[in-house]
Design a protein around this motif. Structure first.
Motif, PDB file in Angstrom:
ATOM      1  N   PRO A  31      39.578  36.189  38.350  1.00 44.77           N
ATOM      2  CA  PRO A  31      40.404  35.760  39.484  1.00 44.77           C
ATOM      3  C   PRO A  31      41.514  34.800  39.058  1.00 44.77           C
ATOM      4  CG  PRO A  31      38.071  35.687  40.050  1.00 44.77           C
ATOM      5  CD  PRO A  31      38.149  35.942  38.572  1.00 44.77           C
ATOM      6  N   ALA A  32      42.666  34.895  39.728  1.00 44.86           N
ATOM      7  CA  ALA A  32      43.796  33.993  39.494  1.00 44.86           C
ATOM      8  C   ALA A  32      43.794  32.943  40.590  1.00 44.86           C
ATOM      9  CB  ALA A  32      45.105  34.769  39.501  1.00 44.86           C
ATOM     10  N   SER A  33      44.040  31.688  40.258  1.00 46.41           N
ATOM     11  CA  SER A  33      43.936  30.630  41.261  1.00 46.41           C
ATOM     12  C   SER A  33      45.137  29.701  41.226  1.00 46.41           C
ATOM     13  CB  SER A  33      42.658  29.806  41.042  1.00 46.41           C
ATOM     14  OG  SER A  33      42.725  29.096  39.822  1.00 46.41           O
ATOM     15  N   ALA A  34      45.507  29.193  42.398  1.00 47.02           N
ATOM     16  CA  ALA A  34      46.560  28.183  42.548  1.00 47.02           C
ATOM     17  C   ALA A  34      46.565  27.725  43.999  1.00 47.02           C
ATOM     18  CB  ALA A  34      47.932  28.726  42.162  1.00 47.02           C
ATOM     19  N   GLY A  35      46.779  26.430  44.207  1.00 45.81           N
ATOM     20  CA  GLY A  35      46.945  25.918  45.553  1.00 45.81           C
ATOM     21  C   GLY A  35      45.752  26.123  46.468  1.00 45.81           C
ATOM     22  N   GLY A  36      44.540  26.081  45.921  1.00 44.37           N
ATOM     23  CA  GLY A  36      43.352  26.235  46.751  1.00 44.37           C
ATOM     24  C   GLY A  36      43.045  27.658  47.148  1.00 44.37           C
ATOM     25  N   VAL A  37      43.724  28.634  46.514  1.00 42.48           N
ATOM     26  CA  VAL A  37      43.519  30.053  46.816  1.00 42.48           C
ATOM     27  C   VAL A  37      43.217  30.787  45.525  1.00 42.48           C
ATOM     28  CG1 VAL A  37      44.609  32.171  47.687  1.00 42.48           C
ATOM     29  CG2 VAL A  37      45.014  29.980  48.837  1.00 42.48           C
ATOM     30  N   VAL A  38      42.288  31.758  45.591  1.00 44.72           N
ATOM     31  CA  VAL A  38      42.070  32.655  44.466  1.00 44.72           C
ATOM     32  C   VAL A  38      42.500  34.051  44.878  1.00 44.72           C
ATOM     33  CG1 VAL A  38      40.241  31.386  43.298  1.00 44.72           C
ATOM     34  CG2 VAL A  38      39.648  32.958  45.132  1.00 44.72           C
ATOM     35  N   VAL A  39      43.157  34.740  43.955  1.00 41.71           N
ATOM     36  CA  VAL A  39      43.591  36.113  44.197  1.00 41.71           C
ATOM     37  C   VAL A  39      42.827  37.007  43.226  1.00 41.71           C
ATOM     38  CG1 VAL A  39      45.527  37.708  44.321  1.00 41.71           C
ATOM     39  CG2 VAL A  39      45.867  35.293  44.872  1.00 41.71           C
ATOM     40  N   VAL A  40      42.206  38.039  43.784  1.00 41.46           N
ATOM     41  CA  VAL A  40      41.338  38.919  43.010  1.00 41.46           C
ATOM     42  C   VAL A  40      41.941  40.315  42.966  1.00 41.46           C
ATOM     43  CG1 VAL A  40      39.009  39.858  42.801  1.00 41.46           C
ATOM     44  CG2 VAL A  40      39.346  37.571  43.772  1.00 41.46           C
ATOM     45  N   ALA A  41      41.965  40.917  41.784  1.00 32.44           N
ATOM     46  CA  ALA A  41      42.392  42.306  41.627  1.00 32.44           C
ATOM     47  C   ALA A  41      41.162  43.196  41.672  1.00 32.44           C
ATOM     48  CB  ALA A  41      43.138  42.499  40.314  1.00 32.44           C
ATOM     49  N   THR A  42      41.158  44.160  42.576  1.00 32.26           N
ATOM     50  CA  THR A  42      40.047  45.097  42.693  1.00 32.26           C
ATOM     51  C   THR A  42      40.592  46.519  42.744  1.00 32.26           C
ATOM     52  OG1 THR A  42      39.890  45.401  45.103  1.00 32.26           O
ATOM     53  CG2 THR A  42      39.012  43.346  44.200  1.00 32.26           C
ATOM     54  N   ARG A  61      42.305  35.363  53.220  1.00 30.73           N
ATOM     55  CA  ARG A  61      43.662  35.068  53.667  1.00 30.73           C
ATOM     56  C   ARG A  61      44.433  36.358  53.941  1.00 30.73           C
ATOM     57  NH1 ARG A  61      45.746  29.990  51.972  1.00 30.73           N
ATOM     58  NH2 ARG A  61      44.071  28.437  52.111  1.00 30.73           N
ATOM     59  N   TRP A  62      44.327  37.319  53.024  1.00 37.46           N
ATOM     60  CA  TRP A  62      44.997  38.604  53.197  1.00 37.46           C
ATOM     61  C   TRP A  62      44.488  39.608  52.180  1.00 37.46           C
ATOM     62  CZ3 TRP A  62      47.346  39.542  48.608  1.00 37.46           C
ATOM     63  CH2 TRP A  62      47.886  38.456  47.896  1.00 37.46           C
ATOM     64  N   ARG A  63      44.713  40.867  52.486  1.00 37.86           N
ATOM     65  CA  ARG A  63      44.471  41.978  51.571  1.00 37.86           C
ATOM     66  C   ARG A  63      45.786  42.760  51.467  1.00 37.86           C
ATOM     67  NH1 ARG A  63      38.779  43.528  51.088  1.00 37.86           N
ATOM     68  NH2 ARG A  63      37.496  42.201  52.435  1.00 37.86           N
ATOM     69  N   ALA A  64      46.219  43.062  50.259  1.00 40.70           N
ATOM     70  CA  ALA A  64      47.518  43.727  50.091  1.00 40.70           C
ATOM     71  C   ALA A  64      47.600  44.334  48.704  1.00 40.70           C
ATOM     72  CB  ALA A  64      48.658  42.736  50.316  1.00 40.70           C
ATOM     73  N   GLY A  65      48.793  44.809  48.384  1.00 46.37           N
ATOM     74  CA  GLY A  65      49.045  45.320  47.051  1.00 46.37           C
ATOM     75  C   GLY A  65      48.550  46.731  46.871  1.00 46.37           C
ATOM     76  N   PRO A  66      48.831  47.311  45.723  1.00 45.18           N
ATOM     77  CA  PRO A  66      48.440  48.701  45.465  1.00 45.18           C
ATOM     78  C   PRO A  66      46.932  48.837  45.348  1.00 45.18           C
ATOM     79  CG  PRO A  66      49.326  47.681  43.485  1.00 45.18           C
ATOM     80  CD  PRO A  66      49.543  46.709  44.597  1.00 45.18           C
ATOM     81  N   GLY A  67      46.370  49.834  45.997  1.00 44.53           N
ATOM     82  CA  GLY A  67      44.945  50.099  45.914  1.00 44.53           C
ATOM     83  C   GLY A  67      44.671  51.398  45.178  1.00 44.53           C
ATOM     84  N   GLY A  68      43.418  51.564  44.777  1.00 42.94           N
ATOM     85  CA  GLY A  68      43.025  52.788  44.107  1.00 42.94           C
ATOM     86  C   GLY A  68      43.533  52.918  42.688  1.00 42.94           C
ATOM     87  N   ASP A  69      43.931  51.817  42.078  1.00 42.94           N
ATOM     88  CA  ASP A  69      44.485  51.862  40.727  1.00 42.94           C
ATOM     89  C   ASP A  69      43.721  50.876  39.844  1.00 42.94           C
ATOM     90  OD1 ASP A  69      46.028  51.729  38.375  1.00 42.94           O
ATOM     91  OD2 ASP A  69      47.855  52.205  39.475  1.00 42.94           O
ATOM     92  N   ARG A  70      43.011  51.392  38.855  1.00 43.31           N
ATOM     93  CA  ARG A  70      42.205  50.537  37.987  1.00 43.31           C
ATOM     94  C   ARG A  70      43.034  49.707  37.013  1.00 43.31           C
ATOM     95  NH1 ARG A  70      36.666  51.434  37.520  1.00 43.31           N
ATOM     96  NH2 ARG A  70      35.863  52.994  38.948  1.00 43.31           N
ATOM     97  N   LEU A 113      45.416  47.684  38.038  1.00 41.65           N
ATOM     98  CA  LEU A 113      45.970  46.551  38.781  1.00 41.65           C
ATOM     99  C   LEU A 113      45.595  45.220  38.141  1.00 41.65           C
ATOM    100  CD1 LEU A 113      47.345  45.347  41.325  1.00 41.65           C
ATOM    101  CD2 LEU A 113      45.108  45.443  42.437  1.00 41.65           C
ATOM    102  N   ARG A 114      46.597  44.342  37.970  1.00 43.93           N
ATOM    103  CA  ARG A 114      46.385  42.973  37.502  1.00 43.93           C
ATOM    104  C   ARG A 114      47.209  42.047  38.390  1.00 43.93           C
ATOM    105  NH1 ARG A 114      43.182  45.719  35.473  1.00 43.93           N
ATOM    106  NH2 ARG A 114      42.561  45.868  33.277  1.00 43.93           N
TER     107      ARG A 114
END
Length: 343
Positions: A243-254, A269-278, A280-281
């Protein structure tokens, strides 16, 4: 409404042209050809980025102009990339026979070697640093003084894939059984937590929370003190990177896309970005999130997940190199671009 201008740096592992005609809001500023495969995300310290290549070369690169300030050659294969901390860049290498290795501490201003540590067992990955101590897996957990390289302690842990993280006075190790936590000062075990399967990616320590996968499709937040579960969030897909973290938030690539979580509560907080792609970073500096796949770069607003800009990304020979965002600068493995957000 415009979201402001963000400088974005992209380091590419191939020499092909990165920007394609018609891409929205991204303009190349400079490109760096490292000379060999870049094996990990660059480390950022101040106005410079530090890059490790597979052949054991470390480069210091100015963020503003892409100029190489110094070059350090270890003479051995690099393992896991560079870590920069408090004026030193740390490079972990493996000997040609694969039976031993070294840790090199290099002055970030001059590129001169400060110290080197010989390791009798092949190292399992890059260093993790907490305060004035550096931690490395090499058959066991080894703690050294980050300034002098002097050994402080070593401790055997359960068998595992060689992933280690540190923070808040705690060293966290992924083993085949789950997660093991050690006291950073003395090396004594604090707690051990079994998981349904071995966590697939390295954990991160954010404040007093260890953020990790449980090996079964969920992200969990654990207390650094006792390993108690603070929160658990189903991701909808497998975790693809630490997981990537900054400002009290972690962002996870799945495999289901990018997921932003509040560190304290685990709330989504949110879900976004390209899905179905292994491939993803993701990376974040608290203001922007970079979501990169093998072919596309999306820049997202870190608060909302709304897409700010998009561009073509270089196709890598293997997996897409991980990304780093620091102070409005995004690095993927040599090219800086300026992001002009969409209206």
């Amino acid at each position: 409404m415009a979201l402001g201008v963000v400088s974005v740096v992209v380091a590419v592992v191939v020499a092909s042209v990165w920007r394609q005609p018609g891409d929205a809001g991204l303009t190349a500023v400079w490109r760096l050809t490292a000379g060999a495969e870049v094996i990990s995300p660059p480390a950022v310290d101040g106005r410079d980025a530090f890059v490790a290549t597979a052949d054991g070369v470390a480069l210091a690169v100015g963020l503003s102009d892409g100029r190489v300030r110094w070059r350090f050659e270890a003479g051995e294969r690099a393992v896991g990339g560079l870590v920069a901390h408090a004026g030193l860049a740390y490079l972990v290498t493996s000997a040609p026979d694969g039976e031993a290795g070294h840790v090199f501490a290099v002055d970030t201003r001059t590129g001169s070697e400060r110290w080197r540590l010989t390791i009798d067992v092949a190292p399992g990955g890059p260093l993790a640093i907490d305060g004035t101590s550096a931690f490395l897996l090499a058959g066991e957990v080894l703690a050294v003084d980050a300034v002098t390289g002097e050994e402080r302690w070593r401790r055997a842990v359960g068998a595992g894939p060689g992933m280690v993280a540190a923070g808040a006075g705690t060293v966290v190790v992924v083993t085949d059984a789950g997660i093991e936590a050690l006291d950073a000062r003395a090396g004594e075990q604090r707690w051990e937590r079994r998981t349904p399967a071995r966590p697939e990616v390295p954990p991160v320590v954010v404040g007093d929370v260890v953020v990790t996968g449980d090996g079964g499709g969920a992200v969990v937040g654990l207390s650094t003190l006792d390993g108690g579960e603070r929160w658990r969030v189903a991701t909808g897909g497998l975790l693809l990177q630490s997981p990537a973290s900054a400002g009290g938030v972690v962002v996870v690539a799945t495999t289901d896309g990018a997921l932003a979580l509040d560190v304290a509560s685990g709330s989504v907080r949110w879900r976004a970005g390209p899905g179905g792609d292994r491939t993803l970073r993701v990376a974040t500096d608290g203001s922007a999130v970079a979501a990169v796949t093998d072919g596309e770069l999306q820049v997202l607003d870190a608060r909302t997940g709304a897409r700010i800009g998009v561009a073509s990304a270089p196709r890598a020979r293997h997996a897409v190199a991980p990304v780093v965002v620091a102070d409005g600068v995004l690095l993927i493995a040599g090219e800086v671009v300026e992001l002009v957000p969409m209206q």
